[in-house]
Design a protein around this motif. Structure first.
Motif, short mmCIF file in Angstrom:
data_model
loop_
_atom_site.label_atom_id
_atom_site.label_comp_id
_atom_site.label_asym_id
_atom_site.label_seq_id
_atom_site.Cartn_x
_atom_site.Cartn_y
_atom_site.Cartn_z
N GLY A 58 0.84 -1.14 -0.13
CA GLY A 58 0.18 0.16 0.01
C GLY A 58 0.78 1.23 -0.10
O GLY A 58 0.28 2.42 -0.30
N GLY A 59 2.07 1.15 0.16
CA GLY A 59 2.91 2.35 0.22
C GLY A 59 3.00 3.11 1.24
O GLY A 59 3.24 4.24 1.42
N ASN A 60 2.52 2.67 2.54
CA ASN A 60 2.37 3.77 3.72
C ASN A 60 3.24 2.76 4.93
O ASN A 60 2.71 2.90 6.23
N ALA A 61 4.21 2.20 4.77
CA ALA A 61 5.15 1.39 5.69
C ALA A 61 5.77 2.26 6.79
O ALA A 61 5.63 1.86 8.08
N ASP A 62 6.06 3.42 6.18
CA ASP A 62 6.45 4.41 7.08
C ASP A 62 5.49 5.05 8.10
O ASP A 62 5.81 5.23 9.41
#
Length: 122
Positions: A58-62
């Motif tokens: 999803g591209g929101n690991a940070d």
């Protein structure tokens, strides 16, 4: 005239003698708060590890790392019985040669970091 007097009436006077954690908040934090924070931190770490493949996709690991791992463990480092604001105030009292401290009205102050930027605490 009302528009100019309204901000002045919103000011709150802080009694410095009562600033900081009390005996009661320290006891409750010791018996209830810190154990729950530990459970939250361990659970958040496990949830972060389980959600890592999905958050990478999803591209929101940070963001997941910040909310599920970093923030719960940082909460464990808060002083005993302190609110977030009290903890920030006490930690800001540590000596730093690059900070110019201007006390406005204790515990409010203006911190000017000569290396970076201006920080205003309240």
């Amino acid at each position: 005239m009302i528009a100019f007097t309204q901000p002045a009436s919103a000011a709150i006077e802080i009694d410095e003698r009562d600033f900081g954690p009390s005996y009661d908040t320290m006891i409750v934090d010791t018996v209830v708060g810190k154990p729950l924070q530990l459970v939250t931190a361990v659970t958040g770490t496990a949830a972060y590890l389980v959600s890592l493949p999905f958050s990478l996709i999803g591209g929101n690991a940070d963001q997941a790392q910040q909310k599920l791992f970093v923030e719960p463990w940082n909460a464990m480092g808060r002083c005993l019985g302190c609110t977030v604001a009290e903890d920030n105030f006490y930690k800001s009292q540590d000596a730093n040669d690059n900070i110019v401290r201007i006390v406005v009205d204790q515990p409010s102050e203006i911190l000017i970091d000569t290396n970076d930027y201006v920080v205003v605490t309240k």
